[in-house]
Enzyme design. Structure first.
Site, PDB file in Angstrom:
ATOM      1  N   TYR A   1       1.712   2.281  -4.453  1.00  0.00           N
ATOM      2  CA  TYR A   1       1.622   1.490  -3.223  1.00  0.00           C
ATOM      3  C   TYR A   1       2.644   0.344  -3.253  1.00  0.00           C
ATOM      4  O   TYR A   1       3.391   0.128  -2.297  1.00  0.00           O
ATOM      5  CB  TYR A   1       0.211   0.933  -3.072  1.00  0.00           C
ATOM      6  CG  TYR A   1       0.030   0.039  -1.869  1.00  0.00           C
ATOM      7  CD1 TYR A   1      -0.075   0.571  -0.592  1.00  0.00           C
ATOM      8  CD2 TYR A   1      -0.013  -1.349  -2.013  1.00  0.00           C
ATOM      9  CE1 TYR A   1      -0.228  -0.247   0.522  1.00  0.00           C
ATOM     10  CE2 TYR A   1      -0.168  -2.175  -0.910  1.00  0.00           C
ATOM     11  CZ  TYR A   1      -0.275  -1.619   0.347  1.00  0.00           C
ATOM     12  OH  TYR A   1      -0.422  -2.440   1.447  1.00  0.00           O
TER      13      TYR A   1
ATOM     14  N   SER B   1       4.206  -5.958   1.784  1.00  0.00           N
ATOM     15  CA  SER B   1       3.075  -6.502   1.027  1.00  0.00           C
ATOM     16  C   SER B   1       3.607  -7.342  -0.119  1.00  0.00           C
ATOM     17  O   SER B   1       4.734  -7.142  -0.595  1.00  0.00           O
ATOM     18  CB  SER B   1       2.199  -5.372   0.479  1.00  0.00           C
ATOM     19  OG  SER B   1       1.254  -5.870  -0.454  1.00  0.00           O
TER      20      SER B   1
END
Length: 430
Positions: free
Chosen positions: A324, A311
């Site tokens: 995350y 990501s």
């Protein structure tokens, strides 16, 4: 009183200068051109006597000289003598400095000129580096995202099965984890369209069966499903290893992942202890264990592709999604390191730093020029395999990443302004 008077006959300025230096005590000896010594009566004029000599013979013979000199008798104070000596020394120093300074400007100018030339050269080298870096980035982007649309890498050379876990994909067959929704499902479908049989791995068996039937119907490729929950820790992997044992896995897509829920400060996460364990098992350990299972066969066959869907939150610090983003940093670094270790064995390990994609995890925002649909993203990202080992997946995300690299410095990313902006953006998305 007897005064010793030295008279210069036909001498130069240097002789006069030496004469004055002798009178003031700076020079210890008189110059050789001074000659006659005469007795003379002088009128008292205070401490200082003025002597006028109108006609005086010298050793050089006969030249008449009108000379006035001021001499001091013994009554002169030592303070006056010191002041005279100091004045003469200062005059001499000023003349010496003036002589030296007459050359200093030219030497100083030459030094400045050399320093300026080095500065210009350094500036030119720095500018050249920056220009070449930007040109290289531009050409790499054109190659990775534009040329790859027409000259695609033949992924079939890496194997026949693809394994899709809820966030992982393998080929030859291809394995995809997190394959029932979002990017994972899009990867599995696109690989099947390109001729791969697909192994789907996810936690919900009903969804797995539905996606498997959809793939078989649309592409006529074979599918296989493996139901596991990647938050279950290391106990689930013997089952996966057994199911993949007899398959020639050529491509693995590690796509399975989860977040801590609503973006916020770390300690504000509900049930934090359990969420930490779940996110580490799902985002980090799943990728490492699936790589451990599949990689030995790839090394043995000297071919294979591993795609780890990371990501953009792993490219730099992102407030409000600390856990995350940190797991995605691990995915990115692990992928890059593994690629260097095994590229000589014919194995590609690619890290995909996706920006915002319309998925359930992102709460399904509408696709725009900045937000890609999962199908479009998977198609473009697969085109980059074989061109680059680290990519943002699509040209839109690559441009976003380029701008962020220029503007979002570490100082800004750790500032209160950035944290406020991130919170506002996430609240709008939610």
């Amino acid at each position: 009183m007897v005064l010793r008077v030295y008279v210069i006959s036909g001498t130069t300025k240097d002789g006069l200068k030496s004469f004055m230096l002798y009178l003031t005590g700076v020079a210890l000896r008189p110059p050789s051109c001074f000659t006659t010594t005469i007795p003379i009566m002088a009128h008292n004029a205070g401490d200082n006597r003025t002597l006028s000599v109108t006609s005086l013979n010298s050793d050089k013979g006969g030249a008449a000289l009108q000379s006035h000199c001021r001499v001091s008798t013994g009554k002169r104070s030592q303070g006056q003598r010191r002041r005279e000596i100091a004045g003469s020394a200062q005059t001499r120093d000023r003349r010496i400095n003036a002589s030296e300074n007459s050359q200093d400007p030219q030497e100083h100018h030459m030094e400045e000129s050399r320093f300026s030339q080095w500065l210009h050269l350094l500036g030119l080298l720095a500018l050249s580096y920056l220009v070449l870096k930007q040109v290289w980035t531009l050409l790499s982007g054109v190659r990775n995202h534009l040329l790859s649309r027409w000259w695609r890498t033949n992924l079939k050379q890496y194997g026949g099965w693809a394994d899709y876990i809820e966030y992982i994909l393998l080929t030859s067959p291809t394995v995809v984890t997190g394959a029932t929704d979002g990017i994972g499902k899009a990867y599995a479908m696109e690989l099947a369209r390109r001729g791969f049989d697909v192994v789907l791995i996810s936690r919900k068996e009903e969804k797995l069966e539905k996606v498997a039937k959809e793939i078989e119907k649309q592409t006529q490729q074979k599918t296989k499903i493996i139901q596991v929950d990647f938050t279950g820790g290391s106990d689930i992997y013997p089952k996966v290893e057994k199911a993949l044992k007899d398959l020639d896995i050529g491509l693995l897509v590690n796509n399975v992942g989860m977040s801590l829920g609503i973006p916020g400060r770390f300690l504000d996460t509900p049930d934090l202890n359990q969420r930490i364990e779940d996110i580490m098992n799902c985002n980090v350990f799943s990728m490492v264990h699936m790589t451990r299972i599949v990689l030995p066969g790839m090394v043995r066959r000297k071919r294979g592709v591993i795609i780890n869907v990371s990501s953009a939150t792993g490219a730099r610090p992102f407030p409000m999604v600390a856990m995350y983003g940190s797991t995605k940093v691990f995915m990115d670094f692990f992928s890059r390191s593994l690629n260097f270790e095994y590229r000589r064995d014919g194995i590609i390990v690619q890290s995909v730093l996706a920006h915002l994609v319309s998925t359930n995890m992102a709460h399904n925002p509408e696709p725009t020029i900045l937000v890609k649909s999962s199908e479009e993203f998977a198609w473009e990202a697969l085109n980059t395999v074989g061109y680059t080992h680290r990519t943002h997946g699509c040209i839109s995300h690559a441009i976003q990443g380029y701008i962020m690299d220029l503007l979002l410095t570490d100082a800004f990313m750790n500032s209160q302004i950035c944290r406020s902006i991130a919170g506002w953006v996430w609240r709008r998305i939610l």
